[in-house]
Design an enzyme around this catalytic site. Structure first.
Site, short mmCIF file in Angstrom:
data_model
loop_
_atom_site.label_atom_id
_atom_site.label_comp_id
_atom_site.label_asym_id
_atom_site.label_seq_id
_atom_site.Cartn_x
_atom_site.Cartn_y
_atom_site.Cartn_z
N GLY A 31 0.80 -1.22 0.00
CA GLY A 31 0.00 0.00 0.00
C GLY A 31 0.83 1.27 0.00
CG HIS A 37 3.34 0.72 -5.33
ND1 HIS A 37 3.52 1.77 -4.46
CD2 HIS A 37 3.89 -0.36 -4.72
CE1 HIS A 37 4.13 1.33 -3.37
NE2 HIS A 37 4.37 0.05 -3.50
CD GLN A 61 7.37 -7.45 3.82
OE1 GLN A 61 6.63 -8.21 3.21
NE2 GLN A 61 8.09 -6.52 3.19
CG ASP A 150 12.04 -3.77 -2.94
OD1 ASP A 150 12.64 -3.30 -1.97
OD2 ASP A 150 11.02 -3.24 -3.41
CD GLN A 153 10.03 -8.02 -2.15
OE1 GLN A 153 9.93 -7.88 -0.94
NE2 GLN A 153 9.41 -7.21 -3.00
CG LEU A 184 9.25 7.27 -6.91
CD1 LEU A 184 7.95 7.34 -7.71
CD2 LEU A 184 9.51 8.61 -6.23
CB SER A 185 10.61 4.09 -0.84
OG SER A 185 10.27 3.49 0.40
CB SER A 186 5.46 3.13 0.91
OG SER A 186 4.93 2.52 -0.25
P1 AMP Z 1 6.05 -2.43 -1.42
O1 AMP Z 1 4.67 -1.87 -1.35
O2 AMP Z 1 7.11 -1.45 -1.05
O3 AMP Z 1 6.18 -3.77 -0.75
O4 AMP Z 1 6.31 -2.69 -2.96
C1 AMP Z 1 5.41 -3.46 -3.73
C2 AMP Z 1 6.05 -3.75 -5.06
O5 AMP Z 1 6.34 -2.51 -5.71
C3 AMP Z 1 7.38 -4.49 -4.91
O6 AMP Z 1 7.48 -5.45 -5.96
C4 AMP Z 1 8.38 -3.39 -5.05
O7 AMP Z 1 9.63 -3.84 -5.55
C5 AMP Z 1 7.71 -2.49 -6.06
N1 AMP Z 1 8.24 -1.13 -5.96
C6 AMP Z 1 8.37 -0.37 -4.85
N2 AMP Z 1 8.96 0.80 -5.14
C7 AMP Z 1 9.21 0.79 -6.47
C8 AMP Z 1 9.83 1.70 -7.39
N3 AMP Z 1 10.30 2.89 -7.00
N4 AMP Z 1 9.91 1.33 -8.69
C9 AMP Z 1 9.45 0.14 -9.10
N5 AMP Z 1 8.86 -0.76 -8.30
C10 AMP Z 1 8.75 -0.46 -7.00
#
Ligand code: AMP
Length: 270
Positions: A31, A37, A61, A150, A153, A184-186
């Site tokens: 989310g 995403h 996790q 990731d 992952q 980008l990161s949540s």
């Molecule tokens: P998360 O919500 O952070 O667990 O990420 C969900 C999915 O989105 C995972 O497969 C992440 O690798 C991918 N994701 C997160 N940030 C990015 C990004 N900046 N660019 C591409 N994919 C991303």
């Protein structure tokens, strides 16, 4: 877009799609959806007949209760992003549905889960794999989209699929970055303006590492770049051989209270 929160309802929704001979694209997330995403959902929508986004902040996790508690959550905003990017299904189960206290089974991985994040965060990838395995078991045959941001992952999920024969095709998607290079990161929602500015040090470190003469020089240059940023505290840097003549640079660092990771493929041997 159809929103479900129970295992039975989500499974039935995707079974109905496959009964109509539609290829299902699955985008698992925690989310707080952003443009990274969104790119996964758009790619899935381009390559599949129907797309399901899952939103579950996986407690298994997280290695810190504080990090879990501080993780951003806004399911209505996520629904709007998912729908506008082309998703037809949104599965947002509650904690009791996906990781209830009575769950006594987990997936343990070696191989791809060793080193880097696996070493820095013991148990992290087992927690990821346990919930991803559960999502795959619920979703059924599909293509599943993960981000190269990731990178380890992705390797963990590929190993999980290969070793346990999930009927899932794993697709890795490129990292989406801000204009200044920050992946980008949540977790950016938790950065102060000053910390957000300082966070660009991760990408800068990868760039100086990519320009270095060899693996040892790359690691030293990346560590020096992070050390030069007063708001950042290095967790690790690594240069790992990849393919015949390439390598991948990894960096993990704390910026203020927030831990961030990034990686970069370097194609030519150095
Ligand atoms: P998360 O919500 O952070 O667990 O990420 C969900 C999915 O989105 C995972 O497969 C992440 O690798 C991918 N994701 C997160 N940030 C990015 C990004 N900046 N660019 C591409 N994919 C991303």
């Amino acid at each position: 877009m159809q929103r479900t929160s129970t295992v039975a309802a989500f499974r039935a929704a995707l079974d109905a799609e496959r009964a109509e001979h539609r290829l299902v694209g699955l985008v698992p997330t925690m989310g707080a959806l952003h443009a990274g995403h969104r790119s996964l959902v758009e790619r899935a929508a381009a390559e599949c007949d129907t797309v399901a986004v899952t939103v579950f902040v996986n407690p298994l996790q997280f290695d810190s209760a504080a990090d879990l508690a501080a993780y951003p959550a806004d399911i209505d905003a996520d629904a709007a992003v998912a729908a506008s990017a082309g998703a037809s299904h949104l599965f947002a189960p509650g904690r009791a549905e996906m990781a209830s206290a009575v769950m006594r089974t987990s997936v343990h991985l070696e191989g791809a889960a060793e080193g880097l994040e696996g070493a820095a965060r013991p148990g992290h990838f087992d927690g990821v794999a346990t919930i991803v395995a559960k999502l795959f078991a619920i979703a059924g045959p599909c293509r599943a989209y993960f981000g190269d941001k990731d990178h380890q992952q992705v390797a963990v999920v590929r190993q999980l699929v290969a070793d346990l024969c999930f009927p899932v095709e794993v697709v890795a998607c490129p990292t989406v970055r801000a204009a200044d290079g920050l992946a980008l990161s949540s977790r950016h929602a938790r950065l102060s303006p000053a910390a957000r500015a300082a966070a660009t040090v991760l990408y800068k470190a990868l760039q100086v590492g990519a320009a270095a003469a060899g693996p040892a020089e790359a690691e030293a240059a990346m560590a020096a770049a992070v050390a030069a940023e007063p708001m950042a505290r290095l967790d690790y840097v690594a240069s790992v051989p990849e393919g015949a003549d390439g390598r991948r640079l990894y960096v993990a660092a704390w910026v203020g209270e927030v831990r961030l990771i990034d990686n970069l493929e370097v194609r030519t041997a150095r």
